[in-house]
Design an enzyme around this catalytic site. Sequence first.
Site, PDB file in Angstrom:
ATOM      1  CG  ASP A  42      -0.793  -4.530  10.679  1.00 20.11           C
ATOM      2  OD1 ASP A  42      -0.144  -5.312  11.403  1.00 20.11           O
ATOM      3  OD2 ASP A  42      -0.261  -3.651   9.991  1.00 20.11           O
ATOM      4  CD  GLU A  44      -6.115 -12.446  11.090  1.00 19.55           C
ATOM      5  OE1 GLU A  44      -6.747 -13.471  10.817  1.00 19.55           O
ATOM      6  OE2 GLU A  44      -4.877 -12.388  11.065  1.00 19.55           O
ATOM      7  CD  GLU A 125       4.182  12.713  10.204  1.00 17.52           C
ATOM      8  OE1 GLU A 125       5.339  12.579   9.789  1.00 17.52           O
ATOM      9  OE2 GLU A 125       3.877  13.223  11.307  1.00 17.52           O
ATOM     10  CE  LYS A 127       0.604   3.352  12.351  1.00 21.94           C
ATOM     11  NZ  LYS A 127       1.335   2.110  12.043  1.00 21.94           N
ATOM     12  CG  ASP A 129       4.397  -1.720   8.042  1.00 21.40           C
ATOM     13  OD1 ASP A 129       4.597  -1.810   9.272  1.00 21.40           O
ATOM     14  OD2 ASP A 129       3.932  -2.646   7.363  1.00 21.40           O
ATOM     15  CE1 TYR A 237       7.240   8.832  14.676  1.00 17.10           C
ATOM     16  CE2 TYR A 237       8.051   7.820  12.665  1.00 17.10           C
ATOM     17  CZ  TYR A 237       7.617   7.704  13.966  1.00 17.10           C
ATOM     18  OH  TYR A 237       7.572   6.470  14.576  1.00 17.10           O
ATOM     19  CE  LYS A 325      -2.827   0.477  10.367  1.00 11.94           C
ATOM     20  NZ  LYS A 325      -2.990  -0.599  11.383  1.00 11.94           N
ATOM     21  CB  CYS A 430       3.986 -21.954 -27.250  1.00 12.08           C
ATOM     22  SG  CYS A 430       4.939 -22.396 -25.783  1.00 12.08           S
ATOM     23  CB  CYS A 433       7.990 -24.808 -28.038  1.00 14.76           C
ATOM     24  SG  CYS A 433       6.196 -24.993 -28.203  1.00 14.76           S
ATOM     25  CB  CYS A 454       1.600 -24.614 -25.853  1.00 15.47           C
ATOM     26  SG  CYS A 454       2.930 -25.349 -26.828  1.00 15.47           S
ATOM     27  CB  CYS A 460       6.170 -27.388 -25.290  1.00 19.85           C
ATOM     28  SG  CYS A 460       6.178 -25.795 -24.435  1.00 19.85           S
TER      29      CYS A 460
END
Length: 733
Positions: A42, A44, A125, A127, A129, A237, A325, A430, A433, A454, A460
């Site tokens: 958004d 960009e 309010e 926005k 998406d 809305y 935004k 770990c 193990c 570990c 393991c």
Amino acid sequence: MPQKDVVDLSEDEARIELERLAAAIAAADIAYHQNDAPEISDAEYDALKQRNDALEEAFPELVRADSPKGKVGAAPAEGFAKVRHGAPMLSLAKAYSDQDVVDFIERGRRFFERDKDLELAFTAEPKIDGLSASLRYENGIFVRGATRGDGTVGEDITANLRTIEDIPERLAGSGWPEVIEIRGEVYMTYAEFQALKQRSAAIGGQDYVNPRNTAAGSLRQKDPSITASRNLKFFAYAWGLASSEPADSQFGAVQKFAEWGFKVSPLMVRAASADELIAHYRNIEAQRASLGYDIDGVVYKVDRIELQKRWGYVTGEPRWAIAHKFPAEQATSVVRAIDIQVGRTGTLAPVARLEPVTVGGVVVENVTLHNEDYIKGVDSKGEPIREGIDIRIGDSVVVQRAGDVIPQIVRVVLDKRPEGAVPYEFPQTCPVCGSPATREINPKTGKEDSRRRCTGELICPAQAVEGLRHFVSRGALDIEGLGAENIDLFFAKGLVRNAAEIFTLKDRRPEVQLALAERREEQARAREAASGRVRKNVRSVDERNFEGLDKLFAAIDARRQPELDRFIFALGIRHIGETTAAALARTFGTMEELIRVGKDVAAAADPIAAFPSVDGIGGTVIGALADFFGNERNDDVLEALLRQVQPQPYVLSIATDSQVAGKTVVFTGSLEKMTRSEAKAMAERLGAKVAGSVSAKTDILVAGPGAGSKLKSAQALGVEVISEDEWFERVGG
């Protein structure tokens, strides 16, 4: 390339850039509104629009017939009937800072400055998406629903909208106009999005990127039953065409919608000043992670309908409304848990499990916490980071995607830390193990390593599975058809416990076939559970034909004589990546010679002094080689593996007369005709030196799609930048 300021552009430069911007914005609109697959963020997109607006203001005589200014969405997609909206569905102007909001309020006050006693109030309010939709009601009955489309004509998706429980078939209450177009946003909650991902994964279906795209795609299904299964939601809305106004104020109209049976945002408020609007923006932003659905800002509107009409519209936008935004690259979420993952070298990697939140168009649920020092809030030197604040379960955190790719925690919102939150205790054993997990001492600095590992190594299971995944991965032996899913299955069934057993799978074909059959049966049952349908004429597992097994066994056999550098990398020796593996292969030539040197180094009192001088290989790698070849448990595994495979001696023929001989080359972005390791090998054969980062010493940057910071650095330093195709032209194909 860096953009010139608008005032510095010539007329020809402005004309060319306006043409480029029009094409880029049109393509982005189609990707987002029509294909539900946005290709840029958004932020960009907004930057493209702002640049276009600035150019058109500076060069009004160059405004194009296809100017994106004032255009909304994209043309309806093929395959749906077209619906002309009774009133256009417009877009909103954007605010990116508090000052933009102040300016918006001031414009309103100046416009109405002759009304001395006028109360200029606004609504605020979230926005949402999602996907905008318009619902036409006649005499209280829902008759047709449509997407935004290009703002004038949308797609008829009535049947799919009827499956949404939040959209009433008949309006409740009273006082509704004879005809009215109710407008709002269709969206998907995080909970439903996660449930859909899990159902799809269980049957081997598609993955889903984010709730917004998934909701939009769900609304465009040809089969309404699929839409119904997605459990979409709807917030009302606004309104379009209406035979009479629903109320005399924006706030009052939305309350009417609630009386008529619609869901409306509980976070909508009425405010009288910029300070109040901005305070509510901060309040909504703080709650963003806990809402359970995506929002990307806050919408402000003049409250009184009469004043909205007086203030009017500019091309494609109402003057009386603006969308404030949120920063596109950041979002706030909550740490619900901290889990520990064990990597192939035994490193204990902490991961924060977050409340799902969308950052830059991608849902983020997991963020790496790097190591226990990072969780405590200090760096490798013990210096405070994030203002010295540690990360605790229950904390609210600000998340961003570094380089728009890797999620990371930027800061902890300390004033929202819950009572009773305690510092996280990093495990010293770990979790897989039960072996001790230790922090090694760096021989150079005498300080503890930042990561805990570990000590179980080959006992393991987590390290074994990750090591096998690495062994067959693309940069290593690259065995087609033996991906992570099959490795996990074969390991769990006891068919592959070490790399050597991969090459004896063909000898156990019945067991392999049975394991695959049982998995397919489990997936089929999951599909039944997801669809509610029962299979007919189910064949037994013994009747199933697994032609893919022959291809898998052939792919395994094809890798019995791997290149030496690939084989060294595939062993998964700590600190030895593709570049270091290639350097070892070039230096020692054969696996037998590397083993001999490794054994000598492991037995030496001073491993670094015992190791031959090799450019680019220092004490860390030498220590890792000594540990690997000095571990007797690795001897049996390596001997068994070398009975199955014969790594080829390394032969490097360097071309000294190529156009890139002696040049320093950097590769970045997505290479489409070769892997990154193949690109490095090619450049080295041609006499070039391959570097990992751009500097003043870099001669050439080969940039594929998605090139980011390295491309910017190269441009700033004046480094020659070429495409992958141009690279092949340069080196003669």
